[in-house]
Scaffold this active site. Sequence first.
Site, PDB file in Angstrom:
ATOM      1  N   HIS A  70      29.538  35.435  29.340  1.00 46.51           N
ATOM      2  CA  HIS A  70      30.386  34.304  28.928  1.00 46.51           C
ATOM      3  C   HIS A  70      29.660  33.541  27.819  1.00 46.51           C
ATOM      4  CE1 HIS A  70      33.438  34.553  32.195  1.00 46.51           C
ATOM      5  NE2 HIS A  70      32.436  35.156  32.828  1.00 46.51           N
ATOM      6  N   GLY A  75      33.629  29.044  33.768  1.00 48.48           N
ATOM      7  CA  GLY A  75      33.840  27.920  34.674  1.00 48.48           C
ATOM      8  C   GLY A  75      35.114  27.159  34.421  1.00 48.48           C
ATOM      9  N   GLY A  76      35.148  25.925  34.922  1.00 45.92           N
ATOM     10  CA  GLY A  76      36.328  25.081  34.795  1.00 45.92           C
ATOM     11  C   GLY A  76      37.188  25.045  36.035  1.00 45.92           C
ATOM     12  N   GLU A  77      36.816  25.818  37.071  1.00 45.47           N
ATOM     13  CA  GLU A  77      37.662  25.853  38.271  1.00 45.47           C
ATOM     14  C   GLU A  77      37.714  24.526  38.997  1.00 45.47           C
ATOM     15  OE1 GLU A  77      36.009  30.152  37.978  1.00 45.47           O
ATOM     16  OE2 GLU A  77      35.312  28.118  37.534  1.00 45.47           O
ATOM     17  N   TYR A 137      41.575  36.012  32.150  1.00 44.74           N
ATOM     18  CA  TYR A 137      42.038  36.381  33.494  1.00 44.74           C
ATOM     19  C   TYR A 137      43.531  36.702  33.519  1.00 44.74           C
ATOM     20  CZ  TYR A 137      38.054  35.085  36.572  1.00 44.74           C
ATOM     21  OH  TYR A 137      36.873  35.022  37.250  1.00 44.74           O
ATOM     22  N   ARG A 170      42.650  33.509  41.784  1.00 45.59           N
ATOM     23  CA  ARG A 170      42.692  32.869  40.463  1.00 45.59           C
ATOM     24  C   ARG A 170      43.416  33.734  39.430  1.00 45.59           C
ATOM     25  NH1 ARG A 170      36.407  32.307  39.800  1.00 45.59           N
ATOM     26  NH2 ARG A 170      36.604  34.221  41.036  1.00 45.59           N
ATOM     27  N   HIS A 202      38.147  42.164  36.087  1.00 47.79           N
ATOM     28  CA  HIS A 202      37.494  41.342  37.099  1.00 47.79           C
ATOM     29  C   HIS A 202      38.161  41.644  38.434  1.00 47.79           C
ATOM     30  CE1 HIS A 202      36.439  37.329  39.012  1.00 47.79           C
ATOM     31  NE2 HIS A 202      37.553  37.634  39.647  1.00 47.79           N
ATOM     32  N   HIS A 231      32.251  43.510  39.097  1.00 48.81           N
ATOM     33  CA  HIS A 231      32.024  42.705  40.305  1.00 48.81           C
ATOM     34  C   HIS A 231      32.299  43.519  41.578  1.00 48.81           C
ATOM     35  CE1 HIS A 231      32.055  39.703  37.257  1.00 48.81           C
ATOM     36  NE2 HIS A 231      33.296  39.301  37.363  1.00 48.81           N
ATOM     37  N   ASP A 291      27.260  38.737  33.874  1.00 44.60           N
ATOM     38  CA  ASP A 291      28.182  37.614  34.073  1.00 44.60           C
ATOM     39  C   ASP A 291      27.532  36.306  33.644  1.00 44.60           C
ATOM     40  OD1 ASP A 291      30.699  36.653  34.729  1.00 44.60           O
ATOM     41  OD2 ASP A 291      30.222  36.319  36.828  1.00 44.60           O
TER      42      ASP A 291
END
Length: 387
Positions: A70, A75-77, A137, A170, A202, A231, A291
């Site tokens: 990244h 992030g940002g969740e 995503y 997500r 993912h 993953h 990751d």
Amino acid sequence: MTAPSEPLLTLLRVGTIHTPETVDATEILIADGRIAALGSNLSVPPDWPVEIIDAPDLAAVPAFIDQHAHVTGGGGEGGCGTRCPAMSAADIACMGIATVVGVLGTDSVSRSPADLLAGVRGLCADGIDAYMYTGAYRVPAPTLTGDIQRDLAWIPEVIGVGEIAISDHRSSQPTQEEIARLVSEARVGGMLAGKRGICHFHVGDGRRGLEPLRRLLSETEIPPDQVIPTHVNRRHELLEEAAEYAKMYGATIDVTAFDDCPGDSEFSAYNAVVELLRRGVPADRITLSSDCNGSLPEFDANGDYAGMRVARNTELLGAWQKLVRDGVLPIGDALGLITGNVARVLGLQHRKGRLATGFAADIALIDADLQPRQTFAAGRRIFLDAG
């Protein structure tokens, strides 16, 4: 005629060279960013501009390739305050990594493919050979030009689509038809651009696991090397499923070096590779990625955000080192997990992943403890351990 400000040639003199095979050579001549020759007692005319780097206590290996980073932060969740920071070239090069592929993650609202492209180009300006996946995503995938095929055809840095989320709360819960359409768009776009055009998936910890990809390969004409699940070591059942998937389809699977899973953890990259090998997955069908600077979020039983950490790339190097030290794989095969296998997956195998004449001079010099001390990308030294 004015002399050039920098030497046009570099001659590395080392103790050992792993190409990844160990070869009877101790010198690498670099010219124009590529490997011009490997050998011993190489000679260069005395009036040629050459820099000689003597490192007899170090071994030369192909510099590492991280296919999942990244670079602009993930992030940002948990809201805007949980956005992860961007990566720097120094963060990458000190791990022996010369090539990265940038991804977007959950957040493709405050971050965008254009933002990612800018980050990738910034790393390139700092010496890292950086690429990116278009998309994120969600499906339909956000793109630079409004079209996956055009992104692949017209943007040099775009080498595939990803990371598309499946089996995850997500994800955008894409239908099987949407997945097939997305992969076919990437395939055709890659063909038009002369690229592999892979789809990097993912895989979450949902109960469907790899079922969408199994159906894709069983119900369509898409070849297995077009899709890369990552993953796959997030839970034991998924790892078992990934082993059978790899063997059934001759597919490649990507293990994540989660840095919150030390080497003795059940889901560590080290233990995942050991288990995959034990289950009969060929070493050349396994890759490792970091990751890095993505989020490591925690969710409660209801799927609500409970906290997070920022991933690093230290465990990528650590897992590889442990595999070699423990004799799980000989160094040549272990190098494939983070060099040659990854280059093949990305369609870069004709110029990366090996130390060979004509290949990019992406070289890591490692000490007896397998620790990177110098890193070169396209012949330019981008990391030098001051110690």
